[in-house]
Structures are given as structure tokens and as C-alpha cells.
Design an enzyme around this catalytic site. Structure first.
Site, PDB file in Angstrom:
ATOM      1  CG  ASP A  75       1.707  -4.379  -3.847  1.00 24.52           C
ATOM      2  OD1 ASP A  75       0.927  -3.591  -4.415  1.00 24.52           O
ATOM      3  OD2 ASP A  75       2.926  -4.423  -4.100  1.00 24.52           O
ATOM      4  CG  ASP A  76      -1.612  -4.241  -6.823  1.00 25.34           C
ATOM      5  OD1 ASP A  76      -1.359  -3.089  -6.414  1.00 25.34           O
ATOM      6  OD2 ASP A  76      -1.156  -4.692  -7.884  1.00 25.34           O
ATOM      7  CB  CYS A 117       2.297   0.357  -5.440  1.00 27.64           C
ATOM      8  SG  CYS A 117       4.005   0.189  -5.087  1.00 27.64           S
ATOM      9  CG  HIS A 174       7.985  -0.153  -5.874  1.00 28.57           C
ATOM     10  ND1 HIS A 174       6.835  -0.420  -6.568  1.00 28.57           N
ATOM     11  CD2 HIS A 174       8.945   0.005  -6.812  1.00 28.57           C
ATOM     12  CE1 HIS A 174       7.090  -0.449  -7.858  1.00 28.57           C
ATOM     13  NE2 HIS A 174       8.356  -0.199  -8.033  1.00 28.57           N
ATOM     14  CG  ASP A 340      -0.355  -0.892  -2.711  1.00 25.23           C
ATOM     15  OD1 ASP A 340      -1.359  -1.574  -3.019  1.00 25.23           O
ATOM     16  OD2 ASP A 340       0.735  -0.980  -3.298  1.00 25.23           O
ATOM     17  CG  ASN A 341      -2.723   0.172  -5.714  1.00 23.58           C
ATOM     18  OD1 ASN A 341      -1.525   0.421  -5.737  1.00 23.58           O
ATOM     19  ND2 ASN A 341      -3.191  -1.027  -6.061  1.00 23.58           N
TER      20      ASN A 341
END
Lengths: 530, 530
Positions: A75-76, A117, A174, A340-341
Site C-alpha cells: 500500500d502506497d 488505493c 478497502h 497500489d499507487n
């Protein structure tokens, strides 16, 4: 609402242009072929397709089972965080396990996620642009979409499960909470997850960061009614349940260890049952706020929470790989590692790193370009680097192709992903993807084609750094902004009219074709629009 | 002149402070020990020293010869250009050979050069800060220093040559022209070089870039009297001579091939003569303007001159490595690959790449942080990455140590370099260097210590990009600007007073000790000052 209207109008205008195009010859630069109306056109690569199919067939004959699929999504994490992308030791957080994956397989340098996300996870699971599923932005605490998008979406997990796979997600979800939204209700055989996001929970625990929320009793009581820090668990056909409540930062800090344990257990059980598995290992880390597991605090040379969390993520990646080795299934398991980003510059400086402009939330390269590593012992030659285009939504098609269930994709939904199996498995493979379309929610903002990035709308910011909450989306008028990413990877100076006049009509053509798909397969409004 | 005065005053002030210090205890953060008055203090690492010496002794007993030393230095290559530093395929110029060196050896992530070409080369060859040799900036066409610095400087080549090595430089010199300045007059047994720099020649040839110089007959005639595009050759004791005149861009484009041929020939001859060699392979590329050799035009995916030149540089690096393999001397040859300064943003965008602030000419990371790869088959374990500090001037001491002639360093000059042999050769070695001092000409601007970068003076620029010719050097007042390079590698926000108050007195202490060395070993003024 405004966005929808804008795109609606754009589609009408583009359809008029398309009326002309239908009689016209295909642009010589357009190398794609559309095989089915509901599938994204792709560049045919018959030779690498042939070699790959032979390799896969040989493996199948040997193993008598479809290959396992392990997708690891952080994540991130920024493009530049892993050592093999220029980070690692140089920025105080070595990533030997991720680096080993890359050295042992294929490092993609142009993998694209969505800028946030939820949209990326939606694209990963459905193979569709988030504008089509309606999952265009994170669902925040206590929010409910007006329509449940999953009623009309098909996850890769669902199709693979029906095709004989054992499917699971371990970690961050999410993609909606409440009945009808849980992973085991949308195709997964089982799951262990947080339903929202790390920061949703930490804001109820961390008085050092959120004193005004925690020390204000009235406010604190209200937030307790909205946010429920807990791990959910569930299996197909049964009601999901709270596996564990998270009561404080100590407990929150251990959730990625819980997900790692769960993933390991799931893999062991799948092997025992002799079923191929499809597992998305979806880290909660390194999304803010980061609380490394106990034994990881101060473990990175930088000794900060984000960097320690990177080391924990790297170690868990190593654990999962070690298990594949222990169970002797490395040769029958396709592994893809990604994020995810882009890095979240809102929480900078203890945040992700990249050599690009902008960050999470934007479609500058810093927001959407992510690490992408494909590893498969014996099937993907080690030590490869490739700049071919890859979109996270391609993992939908690729997973289904590996599972032998491509034909089971329902034709009711348009699929924006492309089967990239042969690209990933061939020696010095070539991508089947011609373009990557980038969106801010439902607004098309930019297109990547070859080494060019063409912005139709741009995220403008105040100050030197990108900050999601301080950016405005404006039209790059009177003409698109164009960057040659080989010469200008940081997107510092648009050079469209000087060097790219030959290319602009090409990209406009690709865009027209893309817009035309929305006529039969429109965007879905699930109530997340502004 | 002003600069000199400023430093002069600073030294006096610091000496007063030092008077206090002499009685004081050494700062607990200062890990260094000064072994000799004229040698830079270093961090003792007795254990890795011991292991390394044993390894070297074993090798010597086996080979009965000191090891060869091959230093490959590229001109203006950015930290981020090679694939292993995050560039390569991602920016349209794959570097498989450089990457192979890194994978087979030790990739340093914190190697520092001087901000400009001449100072770095001076530091490499003398082990001294350029302010001490006076070679603080490039000597431009038709310029003559008032004093020949080489009269009182000792090159590593000279000391090694006297110690039994065969020494040469192949490629760019740029450390002075005319009698007394040629490599064979300052310690090299032989050389093939351009005496100045690529752009010095291209401005007399390339009407596309310099029409106002070439189409203005009067000006053209004058420049012909100053600039002499030619390759010089020489051997020790003999008068150097023009080996070849360069008459046009076609001939200019082939000089790196000529240097490659010469290096190959030199290595072959050394092996034949059974003498250890010390060779600096000093690329003319990728300094602007880039004219790739004929067969390299369009060879990079980006297909631009800079990127094609990167591919040519990478190929030549591969050729040299292949030769070591062919001659079976890889196990007895220490190879170090680096660049002379950061990417030149003046000629951006077809220029070098890095994820840092600023570029060539400044002491932002973009100006001074360069690739640094140590390779030695059997002596340096493959696949290592290390963020320990390394200054290009350390190659002076390291080369002499490998040559067994450290004791021959004259005590007349202060040596700022540190012997890093054990750091490079040990498994997960630790740097012996505590700090890197950074200068703009004679002005100390910044210090790197651990992951911190402390700027006392900063290069400020206009616009978003760094441009040497549009920067001004100002005092970072009222207090230094501090960056944690692990969290803020792009040096975007000084956080000194928030997070580094504990460290500022430490760095000021290191600086005092550094300044004190100038009392006995002062700066040299050779007339290059402003």
C-alpha cells in the site's frame, strides 16, 4: 456530478468524430486488434504467444495442475522504494528480498496503477477501469455507496474459484464494508482482512498524531461509532465475522504479521488439498500511519516508522517466497509484486520515494507508476528488465489466462485489461498493451503511449511538492502537455509542439477509440461522485 | 580573490575556536583517528582491515604480482543513469554491462565527486581537495594558470609507476594543456587523450548548435587559433605529440572508440610485460555535445544522442571487462566505475538523470553524488549494495594501498583521501570515511555526515531546474540547512532545527578540524580564481 456530465458530453462529441472514423483506415501507428467487442484491443504477438503456450503446456503436463498465482500488493509504496528501483540502502531501507525477486525474474519499469488505493484494487480484481465499476475513490469511514457495485462486477477470484482454484485475499480490502461487500461474498473462497485502511484505525489510537480527535471526548465518542478497528474473517457461503478487535497501537502494529501468518496457512492448506491457489497478499503497510511490528522498530538504517515498515514488508515478502521454496512449488507459482499507487506525499518526508513528479492522488508519474516484478522460477528468465507497458488491470486477464478460464469472462462487462502472460514469460517479451489510460475519478487526464505521456488535464499544486489535498485539476489547454519520459522522466517541461506534433493525432485517435467503448459499456455511478 | 579572503578569515576564526578545542576531549561522535599529520583522519576498522590484508596476501602469493587497477570514469553521467541506480531501460538507455559490474560486485550508493570535471579529476589523481591543488574549476580554451600546479602535486600514477606499475590514462585529461601539464610529464608512463573537453571541440564543428560561432567568419577564424581538436599521445621522458587531428563531427564521434582501442592495447601490453597496471579509462562521453560512434546512432530505445552515448559507454565498459576475462586477469584486477560529477542540467533534457535536487556545478546531491561500483572477481562478493561514504579522492589512497606503496606518499602535501580498501573488500564493509566535505571552488559549502547533509552555503536557482549559469551561491543563514537524505533524498525541506539540533555542534566540530588542516597545508592559488 459535474465530472459525469463532462465525460458524457465528451463521449457524444467523440462519437460524432467516430462516425467519420468507422469508414477510415486504421491509423498505421495503431498496432492493436480487437478480438471481442467487450475486450480491450491488444497488440498481437503471435510468436511469443506460441512459445509461451508451449512452455505452459509442458509445465502443466509435468505438474498436472494449473499454476498457483500469488499477487503481492503493497500500500502506497513508491516506485523508487525498492533497492532495484534506485532506493533501498540509498534511502535507509534495504529491500534484499524484493531485490532478489527482481534479480531472479523480470523487473518492469513501466507498471501503472490507478492514482488511489480503492480504484487500483478494483481494477486489479475486475480488470476494468474504476470509472466502469464506480469504485473511483476510497470509501471512507461510515460511507455507503448508493449501489453495491459488486452486484454487477466479476472478480478474477470468482471466475478462478469456479474454475477449480482455491482463492483468498489476505490483508487490506478497502472495497466496501457491510453485507454484500465482503470478499467471501464477491468470489473469494476465504479472507482475513481489514475492511478499510490503516489510517482509519490509527486516528482512533494515536494521540501523538491526532490529539484533537482523541483528547476531545465528544468527538472521540462519535468516531467510535463510525470506525471499528478489527480484523474480519470469512469463508464462502458463511457469514463473515470479527476475528479480532484491535484495541490499541500495539495490536494494530501486528496486523501485517497476522496477514503473513494467514497467507502462509492458506498456501499450506492449498498445497495439502492439491488445489491451485490464487492469493492476493495485500499489505496494510506502508500506508500511513506506520507502526512496524515490535521486532522491526529501529530495524532499518533510517530507523523511522515508514522505513522500518518497508523492512517488515520486505521480510514478509521473503517469508512468502521461502515458503514456496519449502513447499517445492516455486516452479508452479506465478508471483507478481507491486504497489497500489505512488508514494503519498501528503505524509512526506517519512514516506515513499520516487524520481518522478507528484505523488498519490495525481496522474503525474509519481502518482501512478509503481514497482512491478514478475517472478516464476523456471518460467521467467532471471535478471530481466523491461520497459514495456503494464497496467495493474492486466493482472485480471493474466491470472485468468494462467488459470485456463479466459473463456469464462462474462461478456456483460467491458474488460480494459489485456492478457500479458506472453509478455511476462517470453525472453525479452514485448507488451501487448499499446496505451495506458489514466483517470482522476471519472475524468480522463492522461495517456501513456510508447515513451510519451500526454496530459489532457493536469493536477496543479502549490509549492514544490505534490499534495493531494492542495491540488487542482485543470485542463491542459489550449493543447495537451506532452513529456518524453525517456528524456524527461520527471515531467518538467512539456515539449508537445516542439517534438510531438506527429504524435498528437495518434493519441487523440486512441482516445476516441477508448471513449467509444463507453457507449455500450457506460460508467457506473455508485454514489461516490462529488 | 573574494573567495580566498573569505576562507582565510574563516580559518583564522576557526583557529581561535580550535585553541579551546585542543584541551577538550574528542567529541564522542567523532570516531576518527589521525595516524599522520598529513593524512586525513579515518575511522579505524581493525577487524575488516585484518581480513582484507589476509585476502590480499593470499592473492599476492598466488599471483606473485600486485593487483591491476582499472578506474573507469564517465563524464557527466548522472547517479540515476545506470539501470542499477533506477535508470537504464526505464529512461530509454539500458546499461547491461554496468549493471553486470554492480551485480557481480559492490554498488555504492553514496559515492561523492566534486561538482565539476577538473576538480574531480584533480582529486582522483592527487587524493586532495581541489582547493589545495588549485585545480578548482575547468581550465577553459586558451587559458593558462599563473602557476603550474603539477610542480608540487604528486599523482597516484607517479607513485605507482615508481613502485613498479605500468601507468596510463586513456581519454579525457582536462587538467591543463601545454608543456609541464601533459600526463606523461606528471607521472603517467603513457597516455592517449584529449587535453580539454568534448564541447570545446564541438563548438568549432557543429553548426546546428553553434551557428553564431561557425557562420560568423571572423569569430570562426579566432576560435580556430584557440581550440585545437586533436588527440595527444605521449610516453614518459618523451615529448608528447598530436596523434590525430579531428577535423569534423564524424571524426570527433569516434574518439571514445579510439580510447577503448588504446586501453585494450595498453592492458594487453601490460600483461605481456608481466607488469601490474594502473589505468584510468576516462571517457569523453557523455559530456555534451554527444556524437555517438557511427554504429551507435539510434541504438538506444530513446534514440537520442545522449542516450545512444550511454549505450556506447556501456558497451565499451563491457569490452574492457571482456578483455580482463579473455586475458584471465579478472581475479587480479580491481575495477572501479564512476562519474566525475552529477548530470549536467544546463543541457537538459537530453542529459543525465538522477532523483536528486540540482545538477553539475552545485553541491546539491544532484551535482556531486555519482555512481560508484567496485568490482573484483573473487575479492569482492557479488550482489552487495552499501551506503557507506566514499569520496572519489579515496581512490588515490586505495590505489596506492593496493599497489603496496602507501608509505611512498610524500609528507609535503595534505592528503584528504582515505584508504578504503578494506571497506570495499570486506563482506558488508564499513566505510572508514566519517564525512564528505563539499566545495564550490574554494568555498566550503556542505558536509555529508551519516545520512545528514548540512549546507553552510547553498546554490540557489531560478525556475524549477538547476542551471549552473543561473545559480547564485549564498550563505544558508542564520543557520545551516540540514537534510536527512534517507527521508528527503531530494533535499526539499531543511529540517535542521526540528530534528538535528543534536547534530549541528558535531558537524561544526568536524568542520573546525578540517579547517585547521589548512594552516599547515594551505590552499594553492594557480590563478583560476575570480
Amino acid at each position: 456530478m459535474l465530472n459525469k456530465l463532462r465525460i458524457g458530453l465528451a463521449v457524444v462529441i467523440l462519437m460524432n468524430l467516430l462516425a467519420i472514423r468507422s469508414d477510415a483506415q486504421q491509423d498505421p501507428f495503431d498496432l492493436t486488434v480487437r478480438e471481442k467487442e467487450y475486450l480491450e484491443p491488444a497488440i498481437p504477438r503471435p510468436e511469443q504467444e506460441k512459445t509461451t503456450n508451449e512452455k505452459l503446456e509442458k509445465l502443466y503436463n509435468q505438474k498436472q495442475q494449473q499454476p498457483n498465482i500469488l499477487i503481492i500488493i503493497v500500500d502506497d509504496m513508491g516506485w523508487g522504494d525498492p533497492g532495484v528501483y534506485g532506493g533501498g540502502a540509498a534511502i535507509g531501507a534495504p529491500t534484499p528480498n524484493i531485490d532478489r525477486l527482481a534479480h531472479g525474474g523480470l523487473r518492469l519499469t513501466s507498471t501503472y496503477a490507478q492514482p488511489l488505493c480503492t480504484p487500483t484494487r478494483a481494477a486489479l480484481m475486475t480488470g476494468r477501469m474504476p470509472a466502469r465499476s464506480g469504485l473511483t475513490r476510497p470509501i471512507l469511514s461510515g460511507e455507503n455507496p448508493t449501489t453495491n457495485p459488486w452486484q454487477t462486477e466479476n472478480t478474477a477470484a470468482k471466475i478462478l474459484s469456479e474454475g477449480g482454484y482455491k482463492t483468498a485475499i489476505s490483508g487490506k480490502w478497502h472495497l466496501g464494508e457491510g453485507d454484500g461487500y465482503y470478499p467471501n461474498q464477491v468470489g473469494y473462497d476465504e479472507f482475513l482482512s481489514i475492511m478499510s485502511v490503516e489510517s482509519d484505525f490509527s486516528q482512533t489510537f494515536d494521540a501523538a498524531i491526532y490529539p484533537e480527535l482523541i483528547y476531545n471526548k465528544e468527538r472521540y465518542d462519535m468516531i467510535q461509532k463510525i470506525v471499528h478497528p478489527e480484523l474480519y474473517k470469512g469463508v464462502k457461503g458463511e457469514k463473515p465475522y470479527v476475528e479480532r478487535e484491535l484495541n490499541n497501537l500495539e495490536e494494530l502494529s501486528e496486523i501485517d504479521q497476522a496477514f503473513a501468518d494467514y497467507s502462509e496457512d492458506f498456501i499450506r492448506r492449498s498445497v495439502k488439498e492439491k488445489k491451485p491457489f490464487y492469493l492476493i497478499h495485500s499489505f496494510s503497510k506502508v500506508h500511513n500511519d506506520n507502526y512496524p511490528s515490535k521486532e522491526y522498530r529501529g530495524k532499518s538504517p533510517a530507523a523511522t516508522p515508514y522505513k522500518d515498515a518497508i523492512v517488515e514488508v520486505d521480510d514478509i515478502t521473503g517469508r512468502l517466497m521461502a515458503l514456496l521454496d519449502e513447499l517445492d512449488i516455486e516452479e508452479n507459482t506465478f508471483v507478481f509484486f507491486t504497489s497500489d499507487n505512488g508514494a503519498n506525499e501528503d505524509v512526506w518526508p517519512d514516506a515513499g520515494h520516487q524520481p518522478f513528479r507528484g505523488g498519490k492522488g495525481t496522474t503525474w508519474e509519481g502518482g501512478v507508476r509503481v514497482p512491478g516484478i514478475a517472478y516464476w522460477k523456471g518460467m521467467i528468465s532471471p535478471g530481466q528488465t523491461n520497459d514495456g507497458l503494464f497496467d495493474i488491470c492486466d493482472l485480471f486477464n493474466t491470472a485468468l489466462a494462467l488459470g485456463g478460464v479466459t473463456e469464462e469472462i462474462p461478456n456483460s462487462n467491458y474488460i480494459d485489461g489485456v492478457d500479458q502472460t506472453a509478455f511476462l514469460l517470453a525472453e525479452n517479451g514485448k507488451s501487448k498493451r499499446q496505451t495506458v489510460f489514466m483517470y482522476g475519478a471519472t475524468t480522463l487526464t492522461a495517456v501513456r503511449w510508447q515513451e510519451y505521456k500526454v496530459h489532457f488535464k493536469v493536477f496543479l499544486t502549490q509549492g514544490t511538492r505534490q499534495n493531494i489535498d492542495e491540488s487542482v485539476l485543470v485542463t491542459a489547454s489550449p493543447s495537451p502537455w506532452v513529456y518524453n519520459l525517456y528524456l524527461d522522466p520527471k515531467e518538467q517541461r512539456s515539449s508537445g509542439h516542439r517534438y510531438f506534433e506527429w504524435g498528437i493525432p495518434r493519441v487523440l485517435g486512441f482516445l476516441k477509440n477508448h471513449a467509444a467503448t463507453y457507449v455500450k459499456y457506460p460508467m457506473k455511478d455508485i454514489g461516490l461522485g462529488i
